[in-house]
Design an enzyme around this catalytic site. Structure first.
Site, PDB file in Angstrom:
ATOM      1  N   SER A   5      43.365  41.946  34.919  1.00  0.00           N
ATOM      2  CA  SER A   5      42.170  42.748  34.645  1.00  0.00           C
ATOM      3  C   SER A   5      42.285  43.446  33.286  1.00  0.00           C
ATOM      4  O   SER A   5      42.613  42.803  32.296  1.00  0.00           O
ATOM      5  CB  SER A   5      41.937  43.732  35.790  1.00  0.00           C
ATOM      6  N   ASP A   8      38.027  38.466  38.707  1.00  0.00           N
ATOM      7  CA  ASP A   8      38.992  39.509  38.365  1.00  0.00           C
ATOM      8  C   ASP A   8      40.304  39.397  39.157  1.00  0.00           C
ATOM      9  O   ASP A   8      40.300  39.254  40.375  1.00  0.00           O
ATOM     10  CB  ASP A   8      38.350  40.871  38.652  1.00  0.00           C
TER      11      ASP A   8
END
Length: 270
Positions: A43, A164
Protein backbone atom coordinates in the site's frame (compact mmCIF):
# COMPACT_ATOMS: atom_id res chain seq x y z
CA UNK A 1 -20.27 13.97 -8.51
CA UNK A 2 -17.40 16.45 -8.05
CA UNK A 3 -18.04 16.58 -4.29
CA UNK A 4 -17.95 12.79 -4.09
CA UNK A 5 -14.68 12.70 -6.03
CA UNK A 6 -13.11 15.17 -3.64
CA UNK A 7 -14.21 13.05 -0.68
CA UNK A 8 -12.70 9.95 -2.25
CA UNK A 9 -9.47 11.81 -3.01
CA UNK A 10 -9.32 12.96 0.60
CA UNK A 11 -9.58 9.38 1.79
CA UNK A 12 -6.84 8.32 -0.60
CA UNK A 13 -4.53 11.11 0.50
CA UNK A 14 -5.13 10.26 4.15
CA UNK A 15 -4.01 6.68 3.69
CA UNK A 16 -1.09 7.68 1.50
CA UNK A 17 0.04 10.44 3.85
CA UNK A 18 0.77 7.99 6.65
CA UNK A 19 3.34 6.38 4.39
CA UNK A 20 5.56 9.46 4.77
CA UNK A 21 6.47 8.16 8.25
CA UNK A 22 8.54 5.45 6.57
CA UNK A 23 10.95 8.13 5.35
CA UNK A 24 11.72 9.08 8.95
CA UNK A 25 12.41 5.43 9.78
CA UNK A 26 14.82 5.18 6.85
CA UNK A 27 16.63 8.35 7.95
CA UNK A 28 17.42 6.91 11.38
CA UNK A 29 18.45 3.56 9.90
CA UNK A 30 20.90 5.45 7.67
CA UNK A 31 22.29 7.32 10.67
CA UNK A 32 22.80 4.02 12.47
CA UNK A 33 24.48 2.43 9.47
CA UNK A 34 21.76 -0.19 9.09
CA UNK A 35 20.84 -1.26 5.56
CA UNK A 36 18.24 -4.00 5.09
CA UNK A 37 18.92 -6.89 2.73
CA UNK A 38 15.28 -6.93 1.64
CA UNK A 39 12.54 -4.29 1.47
CA UNK A 40 8.92 -5.42 1.41
CA UNK A 41 6.24 -2.76 0.90
CA UNK A 42 2.49 -2.79 0.79
CA UNK A 43 0.00 0.00 0.00
CA UNK A 44 1.38 3.46 0.91
CA UNK A 45 4.57 1.80 2.15
CA UNK A 46 5.19 0.40 -1.31
CA UNK A 47 5.81 3.89 -2.70
CA UNK A 48 8.53 4.75 -0.17
CA UNK A 49 9.90 1.22 -0.34
CA UNK A 50 10.27 1.45 -4.11
CA UNK A 51 12.19 4.72 -3.88
CA UNK A 52 14.47 3.36 -1.17
CA UNK A 53 15.14 0.18 -3.15
CA UNK A 54 16.03 2.38 -6.12
CA UNK A 55 18.90 3.81 -4.09
CA UNK A 56 17.36 7.06 -2.88
CA UNK A 57 18.46 8.40 0.50
CA UNK A 58 16.03 9.66 3.12
CA UNK A 59 16.75 13.25 2.05
CA UNK A 60 16.04 12.37 -1.57
CA UNK A 61 12.86 10.56 -0.57
CA UNK A 62 11.71 13.62 1.39
CA UNK A 63 12.36 15.81 -1.65
CA UNK A 64 10.31 13.39 -3.76
CA UNK A 65 7.56 13.42 -1.13
CA UNK A 66 7.31 17.19 -1.54
CA UNK A 67 6.34 16.56 -5.18
CA UNK A 68 3.70 13.99 -4.23
CA UNK A 69 0.47 15.96 -4.07
CA UNK A 70 -3.26 15.58 -4.59
CA UNK A 71 -2.99 15.88 -8.38
CA UNK A 72 -1.37 12.44 -8.50
CA UNK A 73 -4.60 10.94 -7.15
CA UNK A 74 -7.00 12.91 -9.31
CA UNK A 75 -7.02 11.12 -12.65
CA UNK A 76 -10.69 10.35 -12.24
CA UNK A 77 -12.74 8.00 -14.37
CA UNK A 78 -16.54 8.18 -14.47
CA UNK A 79 -18.74 5.06 -14.46
CA UNK A 80 -20.55 4.26 -17.71
CA UNK A 81 -24.05 4.21 -16.26
CA UNK A 82 -26.41 1.84 -18.00
CA UNK A 83 -23.59 0.25 -19.99
CA UNK A 84 -21.91 -3.14 -19.56
CA UNK A 85 -19.26 -3.07 -16.83
CA UNK A 86 -15.74 -2.53 -18.10
CA UNK A 87 -12.54 -2.36 -16.07
CA UNK A 88 -12.76 1.44 -15.90
CA UNK A 89 -15.97 1.09 -13.92
CA UNK A 90 -14.20 -0.71 -11.06
CA UNK A 91 -12.95 2.47 -9.39
CA UNK A 92 -13.07 6.26 -9.49
CA UNK A 93 -9.34 6.91 -9.90
CA UNK A 94 -7.37 5.30 -12.73
CA UNK A 95 -4.04 5.31 -10.88
CA UNK A 96 -2.02 5.99 -14.02
CA UNK A 97 -0.52 9.17 -12.59
CA UNK A 98 0.60 7.29 -9.51
CA UNK A 99 2.24 4.68 -11.69
CA UNK A 100 4.01 7.36 -13.73
CA UNK A 101 5.26 9.12 -10.58
CA UNK A 102 6.79 5.89 -9.27
CA UNK A 103 8.33 4.97 -12.62
CA UNK A 104 10.08 8.35 -12.71
CA UNK A 105 11.14 7.90 -9.07
CA UNK A 106 13.00 4.67 -9.89
CA UNK A 107 14.31 5.92 -13.27
CA UNK A 108 12.04 3.45 -15.08
CA UNK A 109 14.06 0.44 -13.95
CA UNK A 110 12.31 -2.91 -13.31
CA UNK A 111 12.15 -4.35 -9.82
CA UNK A 112 14.81 -7.00 -10.42
CA UNK A 113 17.61 -4.54 -11.33
CA UNK A 114 17.17 -2.07 -8.45
CA UNK A 115 20.22 -1.74 -6.20
CA UNK A 116 18.30 -3.00 -3.17
CA UNK A 117 16.17 -6.15 -3.20
CA UNK A 118 12.46 -5.28 -3.31
CA UNK A 119 9.11 -7.04 -3.06
CA UNK A 120 5.79 -5.23 -3.48
CA UNK A 121 2.69 -6.89 -2.06
CA UNK A 122 -0.75 -6.67 -3.67
CA UNK A 123 -3.91 -8.78 -3.33
CA UNK A 124 -5.13 -11.09 -6.06
CA UNK A 125 -8.71 -9.86 -6.54
CA UNK A 126 -9.96 -13.32 -7.53
CA UNK A 127 -8.39 -15.48 -4.81
CA UNK A 128 -7.90 -12.86 -2.08
CA UNK A 129 -4.35 -14.06 -1.52
CA UNK A 130 -1.29 -11.77 -1.23
CA UNK A 131 1.10 -11.69 -4.18
CA UNK A 132 4.69 -10.48 -3.88
CA UNK A 133 6.00 -8.81 -7.02
CA UNK A 134 9.78 -9.24 -7.26
CA UNK A 135 10.10 -8.68 -11.02
CA UNK A 136 8.61 -6.35 -13.58
CA UNK A 137 7.36 -2.78 -13.73
CA UNK A 138 7.79 -1.02 -10.38
CA UNK A 139 5.14 1.62 -11.04
CA UNK A 140 2.54 -0.95 -12.03
CA UNK A 141 3.27 -3.10 -8.97
CA UNK A 142 2.99 -0.07 -6.66
CA UNK A 143 -0.25 0.90 -8.35
CA UNK A 144 -1.58 -2.61 -7.69
CA UNK A 145 -0.38 -2.56 -4.09
CA UNK A 146 -2.10 0.80 -3.51
CA UNK A 147 -5.41 0.19 -5.28
CA UNK A 148 -7.95 0.75 -2.50
CA UNK A 149 -11.07 -1.27 -3.45
CA UNK A 150 -13.79 0.87 -4.99
CA UNK A 151 -11.53 3.92 -5.24
CA UNK A 152 -8.65 3.03 -7.56
CA UNK A 153 -9.22 0.95 -10.66
CA UNK A 154 -7.51 -2.41 -10.02
CA UNK A 155 -4.71 -2.83 -12.58
CA UNK A 156 -4.32 -6.01 -14.58
CA UNK A 157 -1.00 -7.85 -14.41
CA UNK A 158 -0.47 -11.07 -16.37
CA UNK A 159 -4.21 -11.42 -16.85
CA UNK A 160 -5.16 -10.93 -13.18
CA UNK A 161 -6.67 -7.97 -11.36
CA UNK A 162 -4.99 -6.74 -8.19
CA UNK A 163 -6.13 -4.56 -5.32
CA UNK A 164 -4.52 -2.97 -2.28
CA UNK A 165 -2.02 -5.17 -0.43
CA UNK A 166 -3.62 -4.16 2.87
CA UNK A 167 -6.64 -6.34 2.07
CA UNK A 168 -4.59 -9.51 2.53
CA UNK A 169 -1.35 -8.35 4.18
CA UNK A 170 -1.35 -4.87 5.78
CA UNK A 171 2.00 -5.58 7.48
CA UNK A 172 3.78 -8.00 5.10
CA UNK A 173 5.86 -9.92 7.63
CA UNK A 174 4.88 -13.30 6.15
CA UNK A 175 5.97 -12.13 2.71
CA UNK A 176 9.37 -11.12 4.07
CA UNK A 177 9.79 -14.50 5.79
CA UNK A 178 8.82 -16.37 2.62
CA UNK A 179 11.52 -14.49 0.73
CA UNK A 180 14.18 -15.61 3.18
CA UNK A 181 14.31 -12.87 5.81
CA UNK A 182 15.75 -14.15 9.10
CA UNK A 183 15.09 -10.95 11.04
CA UNK A 184 12.06 -8.81 10.21
CA UNK A 185 11.78 -5.19 11.33
CA UNK A 186 8.23 -4.04 10.59
CA UNK A 187 6.99 -0.47 10.36
CA UNK A 188 3.35 -0.11 11.32
CA UNK A 189 1.97 3.16 9.93
CA UNK A 190 -1.47 1.73 9.19
CA UNK A 191 -4.63 3.74 9.72
CA UNK A 192 -6.29 2.85 13.08
CA UNK A 193 -10.01 2.41 12.58
CA UNK A 194 -10.72 4.33 15.81
CA UNK A 195 -9.35 7.50 14.17
CA UNK A 196 -12.16 7.56 11.61
CA UNK A 197 -14.51 10.49 11.14
CA UNK A 198 -17.54 8.89 9.51
CA UNK A 199 -19.82 11.40 7.83
CA UNK A 200 -20.17 10.28 4.21
CA UNK A 201 -20.41 7.24 1.94
CA UNK A 202 -16.66 7.28 1.18
CA UNK A 203 -16.04 7.33 4.95
CA UNK A 204 -18.19 4.22 5.42
CA UNK A 205 -16.39 2.37 2.61
CA UNK A 206 -12.95 3.35 3.87
CA UNK A 207 -13.79 2.45 7.48
CA UNK A 208 -15.09 -0.99 6.48
CA UNK A 209 -11.87 -1.58 4.57
CA UNK A 210 -9.68 -0.52 7.49
CA UNK A 211 -11.55 -2.60 10.10
CA UNK A 212 -10.82 -5.73 8.07
CA UNK A 213 -7.18 -4.70 7.59
CA UNK A 214 -6.63 -4.11 11.30
CA UNK A 215 -7.76 -7.61 12.20
CA UNK A 216 -5.28 -9.17 9.77
CA UNK A 217 -2.51 -6.83 10.90
CA UNK A 218 -2.72 -8.00 14.50
CA UNK A 219 -1.72 -11.53 13.55
CA UNK A 220 1.18 -10.29 11.42
CA UNK A 221 2.53 -8.13 14.24
CA UNK A 222 3.21 -11.23 16.30
CA UNK A 223 5.56 -12.62 13.64
CA UNK A 224 7.92 -9.63 13.47
CA UNK A 225 11.14 -9.47 15.46
CA UNK A 226 10.68 -5.75 16.06
CA UNK A 227 7.80 -3.40 15.27
CA UNK A 228 8.33 0.34 14.84
CA UNK A 229 5.05 2.19 15.39
CA UNK A 230 5.19 5.94 14.66
CA UNK A 231 2.87 7.90 16.95
CA UNK A 232 0.40 9.35 14.48
CA UNK A 233 -2.24 10.78 16.77
CA UNK A 234 -5.06 12.45 14.90
CA UNK A 235 -8.83 12.66 15.03
CA UNK A 236 -9.09 14.13 11.54
CA UNK A 237 -8.12 13.19 8.02
CA UNK A 238 -4.43 13.60 7.23
CA UNK A 239 -3.30 15.30 4.03
CA UNK A 240 -0.12 15.93 2.12
CA UNK A 241 0.48 19.10 4.15
CA UNK A 242 1.22 16.82 7.12
CA UNK A 243 4.20 15.11 5.45
CA UNK A 244 6.94 16.81 7.51
CA UNK A 245 5.58 15.93 10.95
CA UNK A 246 4.76 12.43 9.77
CA UNK A 247 8.39 11.99 8.73
CA UNK A 248 9.43 13.30 12.14
CA UNK A 249 7.08 10.80 13.79
CA UNK A 250 8.87 8.01 11.95
CA UNK A 251 12.24 9.32 13.12
CA UNK A 252 11.15 9.57 16.76
CA UNK A 253 9.66 6.07 16.83
CA UNK A 254 12.84 4.57 15.37
CA UNK A 255 15.09 6.44 17.77
CA UNK A 256 13.05 5.07 20.67
CA UNK A 257 13.90 1.49 19.69
CA UNK A 258 17.48 2.17 18.54
CA UNK A 259 18.88 -0.09 21.27
CA UNK A 260 16.73 -2.99 20.12
CA UNK A 261 17.71 -2.30 16.52
CA UNK A 262 21.41 -2.48 17.36
CA UNK A 263 21.01 -5.73 19.26
CA UNK A 264 19.03 -7.32 16.44
CA UNK A 265 21.34 -6.24 13.63
CA UNK A 266 24.46 -7.17 15.59
CA UNK A 267 23.01 -10.60 16.25
CA UNK A 268 22.33 -11.09 12.54
CA UNK A 269 25.92 -10.41 11.46
CA UNK A 270 28.12 -13.48 10.83
Amino acid sequence: MLTDQRQYQSRLSGGSARGFAHIGVIRVLEQMGIEPDLIVGTSAGSIVGAGYAAGLSADQLQAAAARFDASILMDFTLPHLGQPIIRGDLGLVRGERLQQFVEELVSRRPIEVLPRRLALVATDMQTGKPTSFTHGNVGLAVRASSSVPGLLVPPQIAGKLYIDGQVSSPLPVAAARSLGADIVIAVDATYPSQHANISSLPDVMFQSFMIACQRIKESELLSADLVIQPKIETTGQLGFKDRDWLITAGESATQEVSGDLRRLTTRSKP
